[in-house]
Enzyme design. Structure first.
Site, PDB file in Angstrom:
ATOM      1  N   ASP A 104      -0.659   6.640   6.471  1.00  0.00           N
ATOM      2  CA  ASP A 104      -1.828   5.848   6.101  1.00  0.00           C
ATOM      3  C   ASP A 104      -2.090   4.855   7.243  1.00  0.00           C
ATOM      4  O   ASP A 104      -1.300   3.948   7.474  1.00  0.00           O
ATOM      5  CB  ASP A 104      -1.520   5.113   4.782  1.00  0.00           C
ATOM      6  CG  ASP A 104      -2.638   4.166   4.351  1.00  0.00           C
ATOM      7  OD1 ASP A 104      -3.639   4.042   5.083  1.00  0.00           O
ATOM      8  OD2 ASP A 104      -2.499   3.561   3.270  1.00  0.00           O
ATOM      9  N   TRP A 163       0.807  -1.221   0.000  1.00  0.00           N
ATOM     10  CA  TRP A 163       0.000   0.000   0.000  1.00  0.00           C
ATOM     11  C   TRP A 163       0.837   1.267   0.000  1.00  0.00           C
ATOM     12  O   TRP A 163       0.490   2.247  -0.660  1.00  0.00           O
ATOM     13  CB  TRP A 163      -1.014  -0.007   1.146  1.00  0.00           C
ATOM     14  CG  TRP A 163      -2.109  -0.992   0.865  1.00  0.00           C
ATOM     15  CD1 TRP A 163      -2.327  -2.177   1.495  1.00  0.00           C
ATOM     16  CD2 TRP A 163      -3.097  -0.912  -0.187  1.00  0.00           C
ATOM     17  NE1 TRP A 163      -3.390  -2.835   0.915  1.00  0.00           N
ATOM     18  CE2 TRP A 163      -3.883  -2.083  -0.113  1.00  0.00           C
ATOM     19  CE3 TRP A 163      -3.393   0.028  -1.174  1.00  0.00           C
ATOM     20  CZ2 TRP A 163      -4.951  -2.326  -0.986  1.00  0.00           C
ATOM     21  CZ3 TRP A 163      -4.447  -0.211  -2.043  1.00  0.00           C
ATOM     22  CH2 TRP A 163      -5.203  -1.379  -1.950  1.00  0.00           C
ATOM     23  N   LYS A 169     -12.549  -1.021   7.477  1.00  0.00           N
ATOM     24  CA  LYS A 169     -11.884  -2.076   8.259  1.00  0.00           C
ATOM     25  C   LYS A 169     -12.330  -1.993   9.721  1.00  0.00           C
ATOM     26  O   LYS A 169     -13.143  -2.777  10.164  1.00  0.00           O
ATOM     27  CB  LYS A 169     -10.383  -1.965   8.108  1.00  0.00           C
ATOM     28  CG  LYS A 169      -9.986  -2.204   6.649  1.00  0.00           C
ATOM     29  CD  LYS A 169      -8.573  -1.873   6.349  1.00  0.00           C
ATOM     30  CE  LYS A 169      -8.297  -1.826   4.874  1.00  0.00           C
ATOM     31  NZ  LYS A 169      -8.515  -3.089   4.156  1.00  0.00           N
TER      32      LYS A 169
HETATM   33  N1  PMP Z   1      -4.044   1.632   2.478  1.00  0.00           N
HETATM   34  C1  PMP Z   1      -4.119   0.484   3.167  1.00  0.00           C
HETATM   35  C2  PMP Z   1      -3.144   0.244   4.274  1.00  0.00           C
HETATM   36  C3  PMP Z   1      -5.111  -0.447   2.861  1.00  0.00           C
HETATM   37  O1  PMP Z   1      -5.196  -1.587   3.545  1.00  0.00           O
HETATM   38  C4  PMP Z   1      -6.030  -0.177   1.813  1.00  0.00           C
HETATM   39  C5  PMP Z   1      -7.153  -1.124   1.443  1.00  0.00           C
HETATM   40  N2  PMP Z   1      -7.011  -2.403   1.776  1.00  0.00           N
HETATM   41  C6  PMP Z   1      -5.896   1.034   1.115  1.00  0.00           C
HETATM   42  C7  PMP Z   1      -4.899   1.909   1.481  1.00  0.00           C
HETATM   43  C8  PMP Z   1      -6.846   1.384  -0.008  1.00  0.00           C
HETATM   44  O2  PMP Z   1      -8.058   1.681   0.544  1.00  0.00           O
HETATM   45  P1  PMP Z   1      -9.353   2.007  -0.346  1.00  0.00           P
HETATM   46  O3  PMP Z   1      -9.709   0.744  -1.056  1.00  0.00           O
HETATM   47  O4  PMP Z   1     -10.360   2.418   0.677  1.00  0.00           O
HETATM   48  O5  PMP Z   1      -9.008   3.109  -1.270  1.00  0.00           O
END
Ligand code: PMP
Length: 362
Positions: A172, A102, A196
């Protein structure tokens, strides 16, 4: 039917009492005669929901006054774009610390829009780890340094904020917000999408130090502009009313459970139990070096090739669902978010031991 326990990484299980309350309020929200799904976004009823959600977040995370709490659209991915759109531009660059999937995704998106420096800090040897902070080649002039608190796919936890950081730290916390207390004032901006630990998809919580707004570059697309969200109390267009309502209910549940110190302790105890089973096993293998192990998302491989599908099928028969690893990683992933009841982790641990014993016999 046996109770289903859902270990998916997100959208994730919601606390049962929250689901029951939603069901109760779905048809008539507190005698308004309207469903919560119909509630106007400029009604007092919605403003109260938004303000209570903000207040609960402030209390639970002890967010200092100089920080604003914003509710933005589009999940964490929209923040991957919002950050460079607001803060970067000619003569400015940001550092991105890449510790897994991510944070690398955030870096790649920022690189499409602005000048960034990628700092590869994930070490993929025998085990997965993060390079020590002294080895990060940081630019002291960087507008911000971006990191990820918990890599949801690799199951890697960020080791902590270095003391002598020169740039504003952006983090994040999509998979870790509300799982542990946070020293908010060590950060300039924290963001987390809500599907989450905070509710459902479609919303991103942003906690931002207000002085950063002075650094925003013109022009920023309306729905990405942090200044507008601050000025308009997060009502820049029609906000995701239902997602903000669910957030408030989840936060209220977290408060009743005893708040973040209690939930953090619970998370440490549960994950330690799971890691113990994995470490004592000849069948399961987690590749993260112990000091970087996530207590939230715990991926592991099954050493017997071909046993994964049997594992998932038998887990499903025990109503243990959502265990398939991310499509980029394979294997199994257990997500232990706050809403998981004790009975869920107990059934999972028993299943892991029984499955291994059965494999040994065959
Ligand atoms: N950052 C992290 C640490 C994640 O786990 C996720 C989704 N699993 C995201 C960003 C992306 O999130 P979204 O699908 O809500 O854009």
């Amino acid at each position: 039917m046996q109770e289903v326990f859902y270990f998916g990484a997100g959208p994730a299980a919601l606390p049962r009492p929250v689901l029951e309350k939603i069901r109760h309020e779905l048809l008539d929200y507190r005698d308004t005669g309207l469903s919560i799904l119909e509630l106007p976004h400029r009604s007092d009823a919605f403003f109260e929901i938004r303000d209570q959600a903000t207040q609960l977040l402030r209390e639970l995370l002890q967010i200092p006054e100089e920080f604003a709490v914003l509710f933005m659209h589009g999940g964490a991915t929209s923040q991957f774009s919002a950050l460079p759109l607001n803060f970067l531009g000619p003569g400015r660059s940001a550092d991105y610390l890449c510790t897994g999937f991510w944070s690398s995704r955030a870096c790649a998106e920022a690189a499409r829009l602005a000048e960034v420096r990628k700092i590869q800090a994930l070490c993929e040897g025998e085990s997965l780890s993060i390079a020590p902070a002294q080895e990060w080649d940081l630019d002291p002039q960087a507008t911000y340094l971006h990191c990820c608190d918990n890599e949801t796919i690799q199951g890697i936890a960020f080791p902590g904020v270095p003391e002598d950081l020169k740039s504003a730290l952006v983090c994040d916390m999509t998979s870790s917000l509300l799982m542990h207390p946070v020293e908010v004032d060590k950060y300039a901006l924290i963001y987390a999408s809500t599907q989450k630990n905070l509710g459902i998809a479609g919303l991103c919580v942003v906690i931002l130090r207000k002085d950063l707004l002075e650094r925003v570059n013109e022009p920023v697309p309306r729905l990405y502009d942090y200044r507008r969200y601050v000025r308009q109390d997060s009502v820049v267009n029609t906000p995701p009313v239902f997602a903000i309502y669910v957030l408030r209910e989840v936060l209220d549940w977290v408060r009743k459970e005893g708040g973040l110190p209690v939930l953090h302790q619970r998370s440490l105890t549960r994950s330690a139990q799971l890691y113990r089973v994995l470490d004592e096993s000849a069948l399961y293998e987690n590749r993260v070096a112990p000091e970087f192990r996530s207590s939230i998302n715990i991926p592991f491989a099954i050493r017997d090739t071909g046993a994964l599908e049997d594992f998932l099928e038998q887990a499903g028969q025990h109503q243990l669902r959502g265990l398939r690893g991310h499509r980029s990683a394979g294997g199994v992933r257990v997500s232990l978010y706050n809403a998981m009841p004790d009975a869920g982790i107990a059934r999972l641990l028993e299943f892991l031991s029984d499955f291994e014993a059965r494999q040994r016999r065959t």
